[in-house]
Write a protein that holds these residues in place. Structure first.
Motif, mmCIF file in Angstrom:
data_model
loop_
_atom_site.group_PDB
_atom_site.id
_atom_site.type_symbol
_atom_site.label_atom_id
_atom_site.label_comp_id
_atom_site.label_asym_id
_atom_site.label_seq_id
_atom_site.Cartn_x
_atom_site.Cartn_y
_atom_site.Cartn_z
ATOM 1 N N VAL A 45 41.892 -9.551 -25.760
ATOM 2 C CA VAL A 45 40.596 -9.201 -26.369
ATOM 3 C C VAL A 45 40.748 -8.922 -27.851
ATOM 4 O O VAL A 45 41.838 -8.617 -28.341
ATOM 5 N N ALA A 46 39.636 -9.001 -28.557
ATOM 6 C CA ALA A 46 39.615 -8.679 -29.983
ATOM 7 C C ALA A 46 39.873 -7.185 -30.159
ATOM 8 O O ALA A 46 39.400 -6.360 -29.379
ATOM 9 N N ARG A 47 40.643 -6.850 -31.177
ATOM 10 C CA ARG A 47 40.902 -5.432 -31.471
ATOM 11 C C ARG A 47 39.615 -4.769 -31.967
ATOM 12 O O ARG A 47 38.845 -5.368 -32.705
ATOM 13 N N ASN A 81 26.037 -13.750 -27.461
ATOM 14 C CA ASN A 81 25.339 -12.667 -28.155
ATOM 15 C C ASN A 81 25.711 -12.777 -29.627
ATOM 16 O O ASN A 81 26.773 -12.308 -30.033
ATOM 17 N N PRO A 82 24.867 -13.409 -30.436
ATOM 18 C CA PRO A 82 25.206 -13.638 -31.838
ATOM 19 C C PRO A 82 25.405 -12.347 -32.631
ATOM 20 O O PRO A 82 26.005 -12.368 -33.701
ATOM 21 N N ASN A 83 24.937 -11.218 -32.101
ATOM 22 C CA ASN A 83 25.104 -9.933 -32.790
ATOM 23 C C ASN A 83 26.382 -9.209 -32.378
ATOM 24 O O ASN A 83 26.646 -8.109 -32.873
ATOM 25 N N ASP A 84 27.171 -9.799 -31.457
ATOM 26 C CA ASP A 84 28.387 -9.138 -30.970
ATOM 27 C C ASP A 84 29.569 -10.095 -31.073
ATOM 28 O O ASP A 84 29.998 -10.692 -30.091
ATOM 29 N N VAL A 85 30.080 -10.240 -32.290
ATOM 30 C CA VAL A 85 31.210 -11.143 -32.514
ATOM 31 C C VAL A 85 32.451 -10.639 -31.772
ATOM 32 O O VAL A 85 33.302 -11.432 -31.369
ATOM 33 N N GLN A 86 32.560 -9.348 -31.545
ATOM 34 C CA GLN A 86 33.691 -8.751 -30.827
ATOM 35 C C GLN A 86 33.798 -9.338 -29.409
ATOM 36 O O GLN A 86 34.870 -9.786 -29.001
ATOM 37 N N THR A 87 32.707 -9.337 -28.670
ATOM 38 C CA THR A 87 32.719 -9.853 -27.298
ATOM 39 C C THR A 87 32.916 -11.363 -27.282
ATOM 40 O O THR A 87 33.680 -11.886 -26.461
ATOM 41 N N MET A 88 32.239 -12.061 -28.180
ATOM 42 C CA MET A 88 32.369 -13.517 -28.196
ATOM 43 C C MET A 88 33.789 -13.930 -28.584
ATOM 44 O O MET A 88 34.356 -14.839 -27.972
ATOM 45 N N ALA A 89 34.373 -13.258 -29.564
ATOM 46 C CA ALA A 89 35.756 -13.558 -29.952
ATOM 47 C C ALA A 89 36.696 -13.215 -28.796
ATOM 48 O O ALA A 89 37.637 -13.961 -28.506
ATOM 49 N N SER A 90 36.449 -12.103 -28.134
ATOM 50 C CA SER A 90 37.290 -11.707 -27.005
ATOM 51 C C SER A 90 37.296 -12.769 -25.921
ATOM 52 O O SER A 90 38.344 -13.091 -25.350
ATOM 53 N N TYR A 91 36.126 -13.329 -25.622
ATOM 54 C CA TYR A 91 36.067 -14.359 -24.589
ATOM 55 C C TYR A 91 36.901 -15.576 -24.988
ATOM 56 O O TYR A 91 37.684 -16.097 -24.189
ATOM 57 N N SER A 108 47.444 -13.194 -30.460
ATOM 58 C CA SER A 108 47.636 -12.514 -31.747
ATOM 59 C C SER A 108 46.432 -12.716 -32.648
ATOM 60 O O SER A 108 45.809 -11.762 -33.089
ATOM 61 N N PHE A 109 46.126 -13.969 -32.946
ATOM 62 C CA PHE A 109 45.001 -14.328 -33.808
ATOM 63 C C PHE A 109 45.026 -13.509 -35.097
ATOM 64 O O PHE A 109 44.067 -12.826 -35.438
ATOM 65 N N GLY A 110 46.162 -13.588 -35.772
ATOM 66 C CA GLY A 110 46.313 -12.875 -37.041
ATOM 67 C C GLY A 110 46.282 -11.357 -36.854
ATOM 68 O O GLY A 110 45.768 -10.639 -37.698
ATOM 69 N N ASN A 111 46.814 -10.896 -35.740
ATOM 70 C CA ASN A 111 46.834 -9.475 -35.393
ATOM 71 C C ASN A 111 45.422 -8.914 -35.183
ATOM 72 O O ASN A 111 45.189 -7.724 -35.359
ATOM 73 N N ASN A 112 44.496 -9.769 -34.804
ATOM 74 C CA ASN A 112 43.120 -9.348 -34.526
ATOM 75 C C ASN A 112 42.836 -9.247 -33.027
ATOM 76 O O ASN A 112 41.700 -9.001 -32.633
ATOM 77 N N ALA A 113 43.858 -9.462 -32.186
ATOM 78 C CA ALA A 113 43.680 -9.415 -30.735
ATOM 79 C C ALA A 113 44.840 -8.669 -30.100
ATOM 80 O O ALA A 113 45.903 -8.509 -30.704
ATOM 81 N N ALA A 114 44.623 -8.212 -28.882
ATOM 82 C CA ALA A 114 45.658 -7.499 -28.134
ATOM 83 C C ALA A 114 45.425 -7.699 -26.642
ATOM 84 O O ALA A 114 44.301 -7.930 -26.196
#
Length: 184
Positions: A45-47, A81-91, A108-114
């Motif tokens: 998921v996205a950090r 959900n265009p207003n929730d980049v966190q969830t969309m990136a996590s998916y 990793s995604f540039g240390n933006n995920a865990a």
């Protein structure tokens, strides 16, 4: 046989039996079947502290050159959900992670995920999970079960059995031997 010698004989017989049970279990000859089923699900998921612009860039890469299946986060999809980049990136990160060996590098995604064991699914947006990131292989299933313990279904005992054989039993044996020899 005197009482102290008989006690020592009984004590050593018990220790021998206990050690032989551990060895049988390690060799898969325990014959008692079963084991304990442990289910561990992991997601990439996205950090929480990742910058939205960095997440958007990583999301674009995952859905493009990365080859992640991003149809659930497209308009009309259950995770859109265009207003929730966190969830969309996590998916997208999770899909990429599952398809690319479930390694640290694939999440990793540039240390933006865990990697997390907390299920990020919400409502109708269901994230597929993986059971293990240790061996670099897995499946897209929603859950996997690994059997650990003793018996024919067991893949073997954990590393703790090595500690038991290396330290615990010898220490207990020495301690009990010393107690018995000082008592009699």
């Amino acid at each position: 046989m005197s009482l102290p010698n008989f006690s020592l004989f009984v004590f050593l017989s018990i220790i021998f039996h206990a050690v032989s049970l551990v060895v049988e279990a390690q060799n898969g000859n325990g014959g008692r079947g079963g084991g304990v089923a442990v289910s561990t699900q992991l997601w990439c998921v996205a950090r929480n502290n990742a910058d939205d612009a960095a997440l958007q860039g990583a999301l674009d890469w995952a859905c493009g050159p990365g080859g992640a299946d991003c149809s659930p986060i497209q308009q009309g999809g259950p995770c859109y959900n265009p207003n929730d980049v966190q969830t969309m990136a996590s998916y997208a990160f999770n899909d990429y992670y599952l398809k690319n060996g479930m390694t640290d590098d694939s999440c990793s995604f540039g240390n933006n995920a865990a990697v997390t064991s907390l299920n990020p699914s919400r409502g109708s947006c269901k994230f597929p999970s993986s059971s293990s990131a240790k061996n670099g292989s897995g499946s897209d299933s929603n859950s996997s079960t690994t059997t650990v313990g003793v018996g024919s279904d067991s893949a073997g005992l954990s590393g703790c059995s090595q500690i038991v054989l290396t330290w615990f039993w010898p220490l207990i044996t020495i301690h009990l031997f010393m107690v018995m020899t000082h008592t009699f």
